[in-house]
Design an enzyme around this catalytic site. Structure first.
Site, PDB file in Angstrom:
ATOM      1  N   ARG A   1     -11.293   6.982  10.440  1.00  0.00           N
ATOM      2  CA  ARG A   1     -10.698   6.203   9.351  1.00  0.00           C
ATOM      3  C   ARG A   1      -9.533   6.949   8.743  1.00  0.00           C
ATOM      4  O   ARG A   1      -9.374   8.140   8.901  1.00  0.00           O
ATOM      5  CB  ARG A   1     -11.762   5.939   8.267  1.00  0.00           C
ATOM      6  CG  ARG A   1     -12.926   5.043   8.710  1.00  0.00           C
ATOM      7  CD  ARG A   1     -12.518   3.611   8.858  1.00  0.00           C
ATOM      8  NE  ARG A   1     -11.618   3.183   7.800  1.00  0.00           N
ATOM      9  CZ  ARG A   1     -11.981   2.969   6.538  1.00  0.00           C
ATOM     10  NH1 ARG A   1     -13.237   3.110   6.175  1.00  0.00           N
ATOM     11  NH2 ARG A   1     -11.093   2.600   5.641  1.00  0.00           N
ATOM     12  N   GLY A   2      -8.724   6.243   7.969  1.00  0.00           N
ATOM     13  CA  GLY A   2      -7.597   6.832   7.271  1.00  0.00           C
ATOM     14  C   GLY A   2      -6.275   6.256   7.741  1.00  0.00           C
ATOM     15  O   GLY A   2      -6.212   5.488   8.704  1.00  0.00           O
TER      16      GLY A   2
ATOM     17  N   LYS B   1      -2.358  -7.884  11.200  1.00  0.00           N
ATOM     18  CA  LYS B   1      -3.679  -7.791  11.823  1.00  0.00           C
ATOM     19  C   LYS B   1      -4.767  -7.442  10.806  1.00  0.00           C
ATOM     20  O   LYS B   1      -5.954  -7.638  11.080  1.00  0.00           O
ATOM     21  CB  LYS B   1      -3.677  -6.786  12.966  1.00  0.00           C
ATOM     22  CG  LYS B   1      -3.537  -5.330  12.588  1.00  0.00           C
ATOM     23  CD  LYS B   1      -3.487  -4.455  13.830  1.00  0.00           C
ATOM     24  CE  LYS B   1      -3.324  -2.979  13.497  1.00  0.00           C
ATOM     25  NZ  LYS B   1      -4.460  -2.407  12.780  1.00  0.00           N
ATOM     26  N   ASP B   2      -4.386  -6.928   9.621  1.00  0.00           N
ATOM     27  CA  ASP B   2      -5.362  -6.577   8.583  1.00  0.00           C
ATOM     28  C   ASP B   2      -5.655  -7.736   7.638  1.00  0.00           C
ATOM     29  O   ASP B   2      -6.524  -7.618   6.773  1.00  0.00           O
ATOM     30  CB  ASP B   2      -4.846  -5.396   7.745  1.00  0.00           C
ATOM     31  CG  ASP B   2      -4.727  -4.115   8.541  1.00  0.00           C
ATOM     32  OD1 ASP B   2      -5.485  -3.947   9.513  1.00  0.00           O
ATOM     33  OD2 ASP B   2      -3.873  -3.275   8.187  1.00  0.00           O
TER      34      ASP B   2
ATOM     35  N   SER C   1       0.629   4.100   1.794  1.00  0.00           N
ATOM     36  CA  SER C   1       0.680   4.961   2.971  1.00  0.00           C
ATOM     37  C   SER C   1       2.114   5.000   3.511  1.00  0.00           C
ATOM     38  O   SER C   1       2.938   4.128   3.208  1.00  0.00           O
ATOM     39  CB  SER C   1      -0.267   4.459   4.060  1.00  0.00           C
ATOM     40  OG  SER C   1       0.223   3.264   4.643  1.00  0.00           O
TER      41      SER C   1
ATOM     42  N   ARG D   1     -13.137  -3.572  18.051  1.00  0.00           N
ATOM     43  CA  ARG D   1     -12.478  -4.155  19.224  1.00  0.00           C
ATOM     44  C   ARG D   1     -12.126  -3.071  20.239  1.00  0.00           C
ATOM     45  O   ARG D   1     -12.398  -3.205  21.442  1.00  0.00           O
ATOM     46  CB  ARG D   1     -11.209  -4.897  18.787  1.00  0.00           C
ATOM     47  CG  ARG D   1     -10.348  -5.413  19.957  1.00  0.00           C
ATOM     48  CD  ARG D   1      -9.008  -5.940  19.456  1.00  0.00           C
ATOM     49  NE  ARG D   1      -8.240  -4.937  18.748  1.00  0.00           N
ATOM     50  CZ  ARG D   1      -7.463  -4.027  19.324  1.00  0.00           C
ATOM     51  NH1 ARG D   1      -7.346  -4.002  20.646  1.00  0.00           N
ATOM     52  NH2 ARG D   1      -6.791  -3.144  18.599  1.00  0.00           N
ATOM     53  N   ARG D   2     -11.498  -2.015  19.753  1.00  0.00           N
ATOM     54  CA  ARG D   2     -11.127  -0.921  20.654  1.00  0.00           C
ATOM     55  C   ARG D   2     -12.369  -0.252  21.238  1.00  0.00           C
ATOM     56  O   ARG D   2     -12.407   0.090  22.420  1.00  0.00           O
ATOM     57  CB  ARG D   2     -10.257   0.090  19.906  1.00  0.00           C
ATOM     58  CG  ARG D   2      -8.872  -0.444  19.557  1.00  0.00           C
ATOM     59  CD  ARG D   2      -8.144   0.472  18.594  1.00  0.00           C
ATOM     60  NE  ARG D   2      -6.786  -0.021  18.315  1.00  0.00           N
ATOM     61  CZ  ARG D   2      -6.092   0.261  17.215  1.00  0.00           C
ATOM     62  NH1 ARG D   2      -6.634   1.037  16.287  1.00  0.00           N
ATOM     63  NH2 ARG D   2      -4.878  -0.224  17.053  1.00  0.00           N
TER      64      ARG D   2
ATOM     65  N   ARG E   1       0.855  -1.177   0.000  1.00  0.00           N
ATOM     66  CA  ARG E   1       0.000   0.000   0.000  1.00  0.00           C
ATOM     67  C   ARG E   1       0.896   1.233   0.000  1.00  0.00           C
ATOM     68  O   ARG E   1       2.065   1.158   0.364  1.00  0.00           O
ATOM     69  CB  ARG E   1      -0.915  -0.007   1.217  1.00  0.00           C
ATOM     70  CG  ARG E   1      -1.944  -1.126   1.204  1.00  0.00           C
ATOM     71  CD  ARG E   1      -2.474  -1.415   2.596  1.00  0.00           C
ATOM     72  NE  ARG E   1      -3.056  -0.244   3.231  1.00  0.00           N
ATOM     73  CZ  ARG E   1      -3.367  -0.166   4.531  1.00  0.00           C
ATOM     74  NH1 ARG E   1      -3.116  -1.193   5.326  1.00  0.00           N
ATOM     75  NH2 ARG E   1      -3.900   0.917   5.025  1.00  0.00           N
TER      76      ARG E   1
ATOM     77  N   THR F   1      -3.354  10.681   8.591  1.00  0.00           N
ATOM     78  CA  THR F   1      -4.684  11.267   8.457  1.00  0.00           C
ATOM     79  C   THR F   1      -5.438  11.236   9.775  1.00  0.00           C
ATOM     80  O   THR F   1      -6.092  12.213  10.171  1.00  0.00           O
ATOM     81  CB  THR F   1      -5.484  10.510   7.383  1.00  0.00           C
ATOM     82  OG1 THR F   1      -4.808  10.612   6.125  1.00  0.00           O
ATOM     83  CG2 THR F   1      -6.890  11.075   7.247  1.00  0.00           C
ATOM     84  N   ARG F   2      -5.343  10.132  10.495  1.00  0.00           N
ATOM     85  CA  ARG F   2      -6.071  10.015  11.759  1.00  0.00           C
ATOM     86  C   ARG F   2      -5.519  10.968  12.822  1.00  0.00           C
ATOM     87  O   ARG F   2      -6.282  11.555  13.592  1.00  0.00           O
ATOM     88  CB  ARG F   2      -6.028   8.561  12.250  1.00  0.00           C
ATOM     89  CG  ARG F   2      -6.985   7.637  11.488  1.00  0.00           C
ATOM     90  CD  ARG F   2      -6.916   6.218  12.001  1.00  0.00           C
ATOM     91  NE  ARG F   2      -5.766   5.510  11.480  1.00  0.00           N
ATOM     92  CZ  ARG F   2      -5.090   4.589  12.145  1.00  0.00           C
ATOM     93  NH1 ARG F   2      -5.417   4.283  13.394  1.00  0.00           N
ATOM     94  NH2 ARG F   2      -4.077   3.960  11.581  1.00  0.00           N
TER      95      ARG F   2
ATOM     96  N   CYS G   1     -11.376  -9.618  10.671  1.00  0.00           N
ATOM     97  CA  CYS G   1     -10.329  -8.827  11.304  1.00  0.00           C
ATOM     98  C   CYS G   1     -10.837  -7.498  11.847  1.00  0.00           C
ATOM     99  O   CYS G   1     -10.076  -6.735  12.426  1.00  0.00           O
ATOM    100  CB  CYS G   1      -9.161  -8.599  10.345  1.00  0.00           C
ATOM    101  SG  CYS G   1      -9.611  -8.017   8.709  1.00  0.00           S
TER     102      CYS G   1
END
Length: 306
Positions: A145-146, A80-81, A12, A127-128, A10, A150-151, A236
């Site tokens: 999101r992001g 984890k994704d 990012s 989950r969080r 990706r 971004t977050r 996930c």
């Protein structure tokens, strides 16, 4: 190997950091590599909660397709994704040594403000959300999101008290601010802090190269955690936490299944001899399911599908 190993990632900042880490490890062993950047659906659609956009593989499908089309040789993922069921013909080629597994909250104001009534916390993770609401039922959780950058910016731009992140992601790109708290009470996502490499099952040369950078202890622990999630039949993004650790010749495992509103939780803790730990995740999940987790999981799936 004469060919150049094309590393799919990706685009990012965090994903590229991970891809360059893999690139460095392979190049240190004498392999030629190049980075191929791709954009995922999960990176492009930011105005819809993750669990509502077909979350299974939302960050990995683009790389899977590129591999199947012959555009890349390996893909680098935040483990984890990654769905517990990989596409046919694609296999786990390696897992790198794990970073810190903990979640952290980045906050504005003071630490004391975080425990007051009426606090608003941002996260895109069910989950969080579930674990935070279980501990702080009077708080409001809002979707976030992001990518990491971004977050963090959204946290500054909005009237929120804090936002929850994986510590490993922030540390890897030097964005962990001073105003953070480690949430040592929050059970992380299965495989949090770990990086996975996938490749085609038929590409023996690439698999042989990746095997040289595989970290066996990490691979065992994340395998236990992902077996736990798979047996619970949770994607996930489902509110499932799981963490396995090796201490001497023992493996400890903590697992948790939470209602999305945090009101109900099913937890498990077990210790097994290292030589007998292969099925530990599955056994722990079966214990939760037998203790009412099956009913809870059905309720969770109803909410996720809405």
């Amino acid at each position: 190997m004469s060919k150049i190993i094309r590393i799919g990632t990706r685009n990012s900042e965090l994903a590229l950091w991970q891809a360059h880490l893999v690139q460095g490890k392979l190049q240190d062993l004498g392999y030629q590599t190049e980075i191929v950047e791709l954009s995922s659906i999960g990176d492009e659609i930011l105005d819809i909660p993750l669990h509502q956009i077909g979350s299974m593989g939302v960050f990995t499908k683009t790389l899977d397709v590129a591999m199947l089309r012959g555009q890349i040789d390996i893909a680098v993922h935040s483990l984890k994704d990654v769905p517990t069921q990989l596409p046919e013909t694609i296999v786990q080629a390696a897992v790198l040594e794990r970073a810190d597994v903990h979640d952290v909250i980045v906050y504005k104001g003071t630490e004391e403000d975080l425990v007051a009534d009426g606090v608003t916390i941002a996260t895109g993770s069910l989950r969080r959300t579930a674990q935070w609401l279980h501990k702080y039922p009077t708080h409001t959780l809002t979707d976030l999101r992001g990518n990491v950058n971004t977050r963090l910016q959204k946290l500054q731009d909005n009237n929120w008290n804090g936002a929850i992140f994986a510590k490993a992601g922030l540390e890897r790109i030097n964005l962990l601010p001073e105003n953070h708290l480690v949430l040592d009470w929050m059970i992380p996502a299965p495989a949090q802090g770990a990086i996975m490499i996938t490749a085609l099952e038929s590409d023996k040369e690439v698999l042989e190269a990746c095997a040289k950078i595989n970290h066996e202890e990490t691979a065992l622990c994340v395998g236990i955690e992902r077996d736990f999630m798979r047996t619970l039949e949770g994607g996930c993004t489902a509110p499932i936490g799981g963490n396995a650790e090796i201490v001497a010749d023992k493996v400890t495992f903590k697992g948790l299944l939470s209602a999305i509103d945090g009101k109900e939780q099913k937890g498990v803790f077990k210790i097994a001899d290292l030589k007998d730990a292969k099925d530990l995740g599955k056994q722990c999940a079966q214990e939760i399911l037998a203790n009412g987790g099956d009913v809870l999981m059905k309720e969770i799936k109803k909410v996720i599908k809405k």
